[in-house]
Design a protein around this motif. Sequence first.
Motif, mmCIF file in Angstrom:
data_model
loop_
_atom_site.group_PDB
_atom_site.id
_atom_site.type_symbol
_atom_site.label_atom_id
_atom_site.label_comp_id
_atom_site.label_asym_id
_atom_site.label_seq_id
_atom_site.Cartn_x
_atom_site.Cartn_y
_atom_site.Cartn_z
ATOM 1 N N ARG A 1 -3.629 5.367 -1.193
ATOM 2 C CA ARG A 1 -4.231 6.116 -0.085
ATOM 3 C C ARG A 1 -3.608 7.501 -0.058
ATOM 4 N NH1 ARG A 1 -3.166 4.498 6.195
ATOM 5 N NH2 ARG A 1 -1.035 4.734 5.457
ATOM 6 N N MET B 1 0.869 -1.198 0.000
ATOM 7 C CA MET B 1 0.000 0.000 0.000
ATOM 8 C C MET B 1 0.900 1.240 0.000
ATOM 9 S SD MET B 1 -3.115 1.269 2.245
ATOM 10 C CE MET B 1 -2.623 1.120 3.962
ATOM 11 N N ALA C 1 5.570 9.741 9.275
ATOM 12 C CA ALA C 1 4.603 8.763 8.752
ATOM 13 C C ALA C 1 5.005 8.246 7.375
ATOM 14 C CB ALA C 1 3.223 9.417 8.669
ATOM 15 N N ILE D 1 -3.102 11.037 2.320
ATOM 16 C CA ILE D 1 -3.279 11.700 3.611
ATOM 17 C C ILE D 1 -2.911 13.166 3.447
ATOM 18 C CG2 ILE D 1 -2.583 11.764 6.039
ATOM 19 C CD1 ILE D 1 -1.744 8.862 5.830
ATOM 20 N N SER D 2 -3.827 14.052 3.785
ATOM 21 C CA SER D 2 -3.537 15.496 3.753
ATOM 22 C C SER D 2 -3.227 15.940 5.169
ATOM 23 C CB SER D 2 -4.761 16.254 3.216
ATOM 24 O OG SER D 2 -5.004 15.865 1.884
ATOM 25 N N TRP D 3 -1.995 16.383 5.335
ATOM 26 C CA TRP D 3 -1.565 16.726 6.701
ATOM 27 C C TRP D 3 -1.877 18.175 7.060
ATOM 28 C CZ3 TRP D 3 -0.021 13.029 9.953
ATOM 29 C CH2 TRP D 3 0.277 11.780 9.396
#
Lengths: 115, 90
Positions: free
Chosen positions: B86, B1, B22, B88-90
């Motif tokens: 996937r 992923m 991350a 991810i907006s930080w």
Amino acid sequence: MTTLIIIDQPPYGNWAGREGLDMAFSLAAFDQPVALLFTGAGVNWLRQGQQAELIAQKNVDRNLSAATVFGVDQLLADSTSLTRFGLAPVDLLAGVETVRFEPALLSSYSHVVCP
Amino acid sequence: MTTLHILNKSPDHPRFALCLAAVTGEDQLLLTENAVLALADTTLTLPARVAALAADMDARGLTGNGLSRYGVGFDHMVRLTTQASRIISW
């Protein structure tokens, strides 16, 4: 298909942390699996003995300690942040699980949201 | 992923370090808005797969000493979002 909501904003100073909590409880209310991860200054949401009414705000300890009843599967707290803010497990609200913030932790969630 | 991490925070915002912590493996990091300043921050080590929005870089004059090789257009940004499993907006 669990959603992880990361709370890294401190309580009460601005609305970001509370919006994250509201998002989690809304997801849970619609039976969407959701977990909360408190990190950075966000771990201060978990400190016992908060008296938010003194600054005309609502305490969150009631809804947080009842999170599982509301359908929030996990209350996670980053161990490094807990140590940084002098929070031992005994100082925390009930039901909080200590974890390490690292890629492996995030990989088990299909959605990660950082309000 | 593989995850596409979209980061718009300035390097000294606490969430900048949280995002870097991350990023792993084949993940792609995309710097936008204030985050593009990280390219000029000599105290930072960025992950291998890093790109930055060229418009944000140019707006801030970050075109010198080879930084432009990190710059991507919006079309490339869209392609990155389709390649990741996937985001991810930080």
